[in-house]
Write a protein that holds these residues in place. Sequence first.
Motif, PDB file in Angstrom:
ATOM      1  N   SER A 127       0.861  -1.196   0.000  1.00  0.00           N
ATOM      2  CA  SER A 127       0.000   0.000   0.000  1.00  0.00           C
ATOM      3  C   SER A 127       0.894   1.242   0.000  1.00  0.00           C
ATOM      4  CB  SER A 127      -0.919  -0.003   1.222  1.00  0.00           C
ATOM      5  OG  SER A 127      -0.255   0.588   2.308  1.00  0.00           O
ATOM      6  N   ASP A 128       0.304   2.381  -0.306  1.00  0.00           N
ATOM      7  CA  ASP A 128       1.095   3.612  -0.403  1.00  0.00           C
ATOM      8  C   ASP A 128       1.696   4.025   0.936  1.00  0.00           C
ATOM      9  OD1 ASP A 128       0.564   3.688  -3.004  1.00  0.00           O
ATOM     10  OD2 ASP A 128      -1.115   5.110  -2.856  1.00  0.00           O
ATOM     11  N   ALA A 129       1.062   3.546   2.017  1.00  0.00           N
ATOM     12  CA  ALA A 129       1.530   3.968   3.344  1.00  0.00           C
ATOM     13  C   ALA A 129       2.739   3.162   3.818  1.00  0.00           C
ATOM     14  CB  ALA A 129       0.390   3.833   4.348  1.00  0.00           C
ATOM     15  N   ILE A 130       3.247   2.286   2.957  1.00  0.00           N
ATOM     16  CA  ILE A 130       4.378   1.433   3.359  1.00  0.00           C
ATOM     17  C   ILE A 130       5.638   1.830   2.592  1.00  0.00           C
ATOM     18  CG2 ILE A 130       5.269  -0.954   3.368  1.00  0.00           C
ATOM     19  CD1 ILE A 130       2.980  -0.438   5.385  1.00  0.00           C
ATOM     20  N   ILE A 131       6.734   1.890   3.350  1.00  0.00           N
ATOM     21  CA  ILE A 131       8.027   2.187   2.729  1.00  0.00           C
ATOM     22  C   ILE A 131       8.945   1.007   3.036  1.00  0.00           C
ATOM     23  CG2 ILE A 131       9.908   3.871   2.585  1.00  0.00           C
ATOM     24  CD1 ILE A 131       7.847   5.737   4.190  1.00  0.00           C
ATOM     25  N   GLU A 132       9.529   0.421   1.980  1.00  0.00           N
ATOM     26  CA  GLU A 132      10.299  -0.813   2.177  1.00  0.00           C
ATOM     27  C   GLU A 132      11.802  -0.562   2.226  1.00  0.00           C
ATOM     28  OE1 GLU A 132       9.183  -3.035  -1.221  1.00  0.00           O
ATOM     29  OE2 GLU A 132       7.250  -3.646  -0.375  1.00  0.00           O
ATOM     30  N   ALA A 133      12.446  -1.289   3.144  1.00  0.00           N
ATOM     31  CA  ALA A 133      13.914  -1.358   3.110  1.00  0.00           C
ATOM     32  C   ALA A 133      14.281  -2.721   2.536  1.00  0.00           C
ATOM     33  CB  ALA A 133      14.485  -1.236   4.516  1.00  0.00           C
ATOM     34  N   PRO A 134      15.300  -2.773   1.676  1.00  0.00           N
ATOM     35  CA  PRO A 134      15.748  -4.086   1.214  1.00  0.00           C
ATOM     36  C   PRO A 134      16.288  -4.879   2.397  1.00  0.00           C
ATOM     37  CG  PRO A 134      17.064  -2.316   0.220  1.00  0.00           C
ATOM     38  CD  PRO A 134      16.150  -1.677   1.205  1.00  0.00           C
ATOM     39  N   ILE A 135      16.195  -6.194   2.331  1.00  0.00           N
ATOM     40  CA  ILE A 135      16.690  -6.994   3.455  1.00  0.00           C
ATOM     41  C   ILE A 135      18.219  -6.947   3.480  1.00  0.00           C
ATOM     42  CG2 ILE A 135      16.616  -9.220   2.195  1.00  0.00           C
ATOM     43  CD1 ILE A 135      15.700 -10.430   4.943  1.00  0.00           C
ATOM     44  N   PRO A 136      18.810  -6.509   4.579  1.00  0.00           N
ATOM     45  CA  PRO A 136      20.284  -6.464   4.628  1.00  0.00           C
ATOM     46  C   PRO A 136      20.847  -7.846   4.938  1.00  0.00           C
ATOM     47  CG  PRO A 136      19.328  -5.441   6.580  1.00  0.00           C
ATOM     48  CD  PRO A 136      18.184  -5.981   5.796  1.00  0.00           C
ATOM     49  N   ASP A 137      20.981  -8.651   3.889  1.00  0.00           N
ATOM     50  CA  ASP A 137      21.351 -10.059   4.005  1.00  0.00           C
ATOM     51  C   ASP A 137      22.825 -10.193   3.621  1.00  0.00           C
ATOM     52  OD1 ASP A 137      21.861 -12.725   3.509  1.00  0.00           O
ATOM     53  OD2 ASP A 137      19.996 -13.088   2.418  1.00  0.00           O
ATOM     54  N   GLU A 138      23.684 -10.404   4.598  1.00  0.00           N
ATOM     55  CA  GLU A 138      25.131 -10.412   4.325  1.00  0.00           C
ATOM     56  C   GLU A 138      25.556 -11.585   3.464  1.00  0.00           C
ATOM     57  OE1 GLU A 138      26.832  -9.809   8.270  1.00  0.00           O
ATOM     58  OE2 GLU A 138      27.325  -7.778   7.604  1.00  0.00           O
ATOM     59  N   TYR A 139      24.844 -12.696   3.555  1.00  0.00           N
ATOM     60  CA  TYR A 139      25.226 -13.860   2.745  1.00  0.00           C
ATOM     61  C   TYR A 139      25.042 -13.549   1.268  1.00  0.00           C
ATOM     62  CZ  TYR A 139      24.687 -18.379   0.404  1.00  0.00           C
ATOM     63  OH  TYR A 139      24.788 -19.427  -0.470  1.00  0.00           O
ATOM     64  N   ARG A 140      23.914 -12.955   0.942  1.00  0.00           N
ATOM     65  CA  ARG A 140      23.640 -12.712  -0.485  1.00  0.00           C
ATOM     66  C   ARG A 140      24.380 -11.466  -1.006  1.00  0.00           C
ATOM     67  NH1 ARG A 140      21.323 -16.244  -3.289  1.00  0.00           N
ATOM     68  NH2 ARG A 140      20.487 -17.949  -2.055  1.00  0.00           N
ATOM     69  N   ALA A 141      24.559 -10.497  -0.129  1.00  0.00           N
ATOM     70  CA  ALA A 141      25.195  -9.267  -0.605  1.00  0.00           C
ATOM     71  C   ALA A 141      26.715  -9.340  -0.502  1.00  0.00           C
ATOM     72  CB  ALA A 141      24.690  -8.089   0.199  1.00  0.00           C
ATOM     73  N   GLY A 142      27.214 -10.150   0.415  1.00  0.00           N
ATOM     74  CA  GLY A 142      28.672 -10.176   0.644  1.00  0.00           C
ATOM     75  C   GLY A 142      29.019  -9.139   1.690  1.00  0.00           C
ATOM     76  N   PRO A 143      29.805  -9.528   2.696  1.00  0.00           N
ATOM     77  CA  PRO A 143      30.056  -8.635   3.829  1.00  0.00           C
ATOM     78  C   PRO A 143      30.817  -7.360   3.444  1.00  0.00           C
ATOM     79  CG  PRO A 143      31.364 -10.658   3.978  1.00  0.00           C
ATOM     80  CD  PRO A 143      30.467 -10.804   2.798  1.00  0.00           C
ATOM     81  N   GLU A 144      31.629  -7.463   2.414  1.00  0.00           N
ATOM     82  CA  GLU A 144      32.455  -6.297   2.047  1.00  0.00           C
ATOM     83  C   GLU A 144      31.590  -5.150   1.505  1.00  0.00           C
ATOM     84  OE1 GLU A 144      31.763  -8.849  -1.333  1.00  0.00           O
ATOM     85  OE2 GLU A 144      32.532  -9.250   0.675  1.00  0.00           O
ATOM     86  N   ALA A 145      30.345  -5.476   1.182  1.00  0.00           N
ATOM     87  CA  ALA A 145      29.512  -4.454   0.525  1.00  0.00           C
ATOM     88  C   ALA A 145      28.855  -3.505   1.528  1.00  0.00           C
ATOM     89  CB  ALA A 145      28.443  -5.145  -0.317  1.00  0.00           C
ATOM     90  N   GLU A 146      29.199  -3.601   2.811  1.00  0.00           N
ATOM     91  CA  GLU A 146      28.572  -2.755   3.841  1.00  0.00           C
ATOM     92  C   GLU A 146      27.055  -2.774   3.711  1.00  0.00           C
ATOM     93  OE1 GLU A 146      30.792   1.079   3.876  1.00  0.00           O
ATOM     94  OE2 GLU A 146      31.199   0.338   5.910  1.00  0.00           O
ATOM     95  N   THR A 147      26.553  -3.995   3.690  1.00  0.00           N
ATOM     96  CA  THR A 147      25.139  -4.229   3.422  1.00  0.00           C
ATOM     97  C   THR A 147      24.222  -3.398   4.326  1.00  0.00           C
ATOM     98  OG1 THR A 147      25.864  -6.467   3.066  1.00  0.00           O
ATOM     99  CG2 THR A 147      23.499  -6.113   3.091  1.00  0.00           C
TER     100      THR A 147
END
Length: 762
Positions: A490-510
């Motif tokens: 809904s318009d009243a929701i603002i999403e943050a991406p999931i800060p998942d270190e496994y998928r993003a890689g720790p070096e990426a300052e997820t």
Amino acid sequence: MTDSVKKILNERFGISEAEITQLAGYGNNNYRVSTASGKFVFKTYEDRPDLRGELEAESRILEKLAAGAPSAYPKPVADIDGGYSTVIREDGISKYFRLLTFVEGDILGPKGISGETAYSLGSFLGKMDGELSSLRSAPIEARRSKWDLQYHALNRPLIEYIENPQDRKYVEYFFQQASFFVDRELPFLRHGLIHGDANEWNIIARAGKVAAMIDFGDLCYSPIVNEVAIAAAYALMFAEDHITGASRLIAGYQEMNPLEEKEIALLFHLIALRLSVSVCNSALAAKTMPDNEYAFISEERAWRLIRKWAATNPLRIENEFRQAAGFEPRRTVSVGEDLAVRRKNTSRVMSLQFTEPIKMKSAAFQYMFDDGGRSYLDCYNNIPHVGHCHPRVVDAIAKASARLNTNTRYLTDEFNEYTTRLLSRFPERLDKIFLVNSGSAATDLALRLAAAHTGNRNVAVVEYGYHGNTSRGISVSHYKYGGKGGPGKSDAIIEAPIPDEYRAGPEAETGKRCAEILRERIDESKAGVSAFIAEPIVGCGGQVPLAQGFLQAVYDLVRKRGGVCISDETQTGFGRLGKWFSGYEMHGVEPDIVILGKPIGNGHPMAAVVTTSAIAESFETGMEFFSSFGGNTVSCAAGNAVLDVMDEEHLQDNARDVGGYLLCGLEQVTEEFESCGNARGEGLFLGLELVRSKDGKEPDGGLASSVQNALRDAGILVGTDGPHENVIKIKPPMCFTEENADELLGALRQALKKHERRTETK
Ligand code: PMP
């Protein structure tokens, strides 16, 4: 002492020449007396009310039994006055003595009741009980002994002597189970005189078969099945297999004195009672007679069997015993029939676990039992936080509902005690609490509090988060609104991406990167923000710990934009993460509102919202907040019991230690298998992500499902979750042990070996 024995033998029994040796015994001093005319046992007793009458009665019964089978029982020897109990008064104290013939043969003793002797023991006891059933004895019938299983409750005060709370709980459990499932049946069972203590030290074999019984000191008038239960408890203590270890004994008994089906149905509990009575008295003896070896002779074996017994499906035991006694095993309704009723009565949206659903019947601590006699190690159910059917919680709920079950519009001690205790587990700033009945209701209330405080209704959420099943709950749960069949954001929701270190890689300052994306989105929306809601480890996302730095950055940001921060601790709270009581502590932040659910009532429907005074005041608009069931006296009693058990059994520490051990094991498994991408989590809230290859990290939901079903076939319950259902979810009751962890890891390896290979050959 032997001099005074000699004197009594001489003066009261006319025995002048005798060799005397002391025998091992529980409380009394007993002696073997060898004379030219035969061997005897000289028994001594401390005075107590009714002793003399009981000794005389016991002797008369022995006389009758021995008349029909002279070598099978000790025969009482009358003293010079013709009595079977001799009393001597010394310094104002009465001392009682008795002389019995010595029964020749081999005491089973340390050899125990083995497979060979078990059948003959059963027939011996069956025959003996048949004979005893025609005898009556008022003094014996009046006895109320703590060793007589029908009076098991007399042992309850001894429970406190069991030092280890992890062990004590089993004894409490079995006594309590008996109060529900045995005590109401006992008065209606066949009663008779029974020996009451067929342990290996009271059984005499000749030529490999049981030929005699001694020590009738526990003779009692009791449900006859108690005789079998007591003997079976000792047979099982020696058996290699605790399922079949008493079957031959029961078959032998059945031959001579057939048990009825309703008696067999109680044997599981009665055996548990005997073991419990035994360890209670060993615990007492440890305080009162620490040097008496005989008092501890069965202790280790009894404890080992108690722990196994608690993990055993009572139906499995009943069916085993039924078969041994010649009855058909109990039939189970087919899964198909149950499924048909369920499909008829409810919607398919209420899903079932596993390809072939399980019909559950009962549970104990970290074990669950189905209707076919199987036991399962529950590695998945975090709602029974302190263990399924924990006796403390059951007791609290039962007593509270028998006394008063009323709502929060009255003053009650239960509410005040529980809220005070619960608040004491949170930082001082979080000093107000609301009690409701579900995590969903708590989420709803938390969002209302936030809206009342900020005057805004926009909510920031994290991808794959889940916060409840109400309309409002779904609206803030990306896992639902963004998942299959979901209505979308809904318009009243603002999403943050999931800060998942496994998928993003720790070096990426997820963490920082995801927080930055959320900042951009909040600022883009221009509508401000009322609240940010997240779990510290995203359960439905596949047990993903939020990357470090994320919550700190987001809490900062949201507060700057006028919002409040909500930590949903439904899954991660209450000590589950081991090192921390609440999951937010792991991220070094302090929320403004905390949602608690699932574990806090150990399965009793309870949830809570904890917040600050300032936020609570903003909610005081004039409209009442009332929940019919939330915070009622029964819920608060349940909640108090959960806190008691957590403290007493040090379950948060256990989650840290066993969880750490299990995570190490999962990390090893991850190294061994190409399909294991990542093991993660904290305490007893863990996940294992399955992928097609380590490098590609392509999610393998098919393998996760195969592994989950294979584990179920091995008697182990785990869940799967994550956007691709490829994460094995592990969140067992907090009493999970290292042995349980080893069992899970072993079965997991087997399942992976089997199913990884199959995937390769496809
Ligand atoms: N929040 C989270 C994080 C949950 O996991 C759940 C339940 N799975 C809820 C809220 C909702 O709780 P309930 O099912 O008690 O309504």
